[in-house]
Design an enzyme around this catalytic site. Structure first.
Site, mmCIF file in Angstrom:
data_model
loop_
_atom_site.group_PDB
_atom_site.id
_atom_site.type_symbol
_atom_site.label_atom_id
_atom_site.label_comp_id
_atom_site.label_asym_id
_atom_site.label_seq_id
_atom_site.Cartn_x
_atom_site.Cartn_y
_atom_site.Cartn_z
ATOM 1 N N VAL A 188 -15.143 23.798 21.575
ATOM 2 C CA VAL A 188 -14.612 25.125 21.892
ATOM 3 C C VAL A 188 -13.099 25.192 21.692
ATOM 4 O O VAL A 188 -12.573 26.173 21.152
ATOM 5 C CB VAL A 188 -14.969 25.508 23.344
ATOM 6 C CG1 VAL A 188 -14.306 26.825 23.733
ATOM 7 C CG2 VAL A 188 -16.475 25.616 23.514
ATOM 8 N N CYS A 239 -5.473 6.599 18.142
ATOM 9 C CA CYS A 239 -6.120 7.507 17.192
ATOM 10 C C CYS A 239 -5.234 8.713 16.908
ATOM 11 O O CYS A 239 -5.112 9.147 15.755
ATOM 12 C CB CYS A 239 -7.474 7.952 17.726
ATOM 13 S SG CYS A 239 -8.338 9.137 16.668
ATOM 14 N N CYS A 298 -13.770 8.367 21.733
ATOM 15 C CA CYS A 298 -14.277 9.205 20.648
ATOM 16 C C CYS A 298 -15.368 8.545 19.818
ATOM 17 O O CYS A 298 -16.348 9.191 19.459
ATOM 18 C CB CYS A 298 -13.115 9.641 19.757
ATOM 19 S SG CYS A 298 -12.017 8.320 19.241
#
Length: 383
Positions: A14, A100, A196
């Protein structure tokens, strides 16, 4: 008049979807870029890459922007995952999301975006960028409960100067409202959690694929053996769940916590009680520093620091290393901090402004004079 091109990192969630819509509404030439940072394996139950891409395409079609996918899995493996395994093998607890961001999302992604003709990139992170006196400042998000500047502290001035965080001024609740109002197909999608590349899969099962188990004794501060661990890499300082002890028959009945990982003897030391002195630190030393502000604070400067995500800023004094050429720094906290963990990031703030930080190397706890005789000194956690 040519519109300013912005490439938005879109994950299928979102936040990044609303980010793309907001920028399109503001008149930018928006291009969506979906990053695949992990190769799918036999974990179809846990990997959501395929569905995430479908969501990105659906959102892009709705808001009317072009989108493409790029594979950074090789770069991720070399720059992030390899370091992740090295740190765990050494007994530390790394935060791969910090690396990351610095190496993939704001380096490989930024470079690719520039090749697409972008002047700026944008992501759905909750943070803010402010230009002041020729420098760019990284600020906490307006919604402090969702602030993600902790994960962004390793960005440099060049990266920050080309980055936008449109959600930095918006409460998370409003982001959800916008998603519903404009009819985003992923408006009710849950926020992603966990590391992740691991996703929702059991962490210990994942780590066991790459690191061997090496069982050893589990001991109390007085040297009593109370169990066996499966390998020091599978535990972290302050861990409560998954130790396998429960309440001790002859102990206090309080929960057990991981306190020390003794690499030399392959021993895991555990203590009872959340407020045990072995779990609290007044000082830490951090290395591998990065100053998003462009330079470190002055020696002796007062600042706030986080040693874990969503922790309240802890008042402390900043100290530079005495030896020339040593970029490490120390922090002395006003109050003892709980479970200051080597491998995690110590991130410094001046109010809402993120100054930068470093990787925690060591932290002094209340263990003086309490170690069992003959214990090896090569302590990794809170040594």
């Amino acid at each position: 008049m040519t519109k300013r091109r912005v490439v938005v990192g879109m994950s299928g969630g979102v936040d990044s979807s609303v980010t793309a819509w907001l920028l399109k509404e503001q008149g930018y030439d928006v291009v969506g870029l979906f990053m695949k940072n992990w190769e799918d394996d036999d974990d179809g139950e846990y990997c959501s890459t395929r569905q995430d891409w479908i969501d990105v395409v659906s959102v892009a079609d709705l808001i009317g922007i072009d989108v493409e996918a790029v594979n950074f899995a090789a770069e991720y493996k070399d720059r992030v995952f390899a370091e992740f395994l090295r740190e765990y093998s050494a007994g530390r607890t790394p935060n791969p999301d910090v690396l990351c961001n610095a190496e993939i999302k704001f380096k490989a992604f930024l470079d690719h975006a520039m090749s697409l003709g972008a002047q700026t990139i944008a992501t759905g992170h909750y943070a803010r960028v402010r230009e002041r006196d020729g420098r760019f400042e990284l600020l906490k998000a307006f919604d402090h409960t969702k602030d993600q500047s902790y994960f962004l502290h390793r960005l440099n001035q060049a990266q920050l100067s080309k980055t936008m965080f449109p959600l930095g001024e918006i409460p998370k609740t409003r982001v959800r409202e916008i998603a519903a109002q404009i009819g985003l197909p992923n408006a009710k999608k849950k926020d992603s959690t966990g590391i992740c590349f691991i996703g929702e899969r059991p962490f210990r099962d994942f780590l066991n694929r790459y690191l061997p188990t090496k069982p050893g004794p589990m001991k109390t501060p007085d040297g009593k053996t109370v169990g066996e661990h499966i390998g020091l890499a599978f535990y972290t300082f302050g861990q409560r769940k998954g130790i396998g002890l429960g309440g001790s028959k002859d102990g206090s009945g309080e929960p057990w916590f991981v306190a020390v990982k003794d690499i030399a003897s392959n021993t895991l030391y555990v203590v009872q009680g959340h407020d045990h002195p072995w779990l609290r630190s007044r000082e830490l030393v951090a290395g591998n520093v990065s100053w998003v502000a462009g330079e470190p604070p002055a020696d002796g400067a007062r600042c706030g620091a986080k040693t874990r995500y969503r922790q309240a800023d802890a008042p402390c004094a900043f100290g530079r290393a005495a030896q020339a050429g040593d970029e490490r720094f120390s922090l002395v906290f006003d109050e003892p901090q709980w479970a200051v963990t080597p491998g995690q990031s110590a991130v410094l703030y001046d109010g809402d402004v993120c100054l930068g930080g470093g990787i925690i190397e060591s932290a002094a706890t209340g263990r003086a004079g309490t170690a069992p005789a003959g214990r090896a000194p090569a302590l990794v956690e809170a040594r």
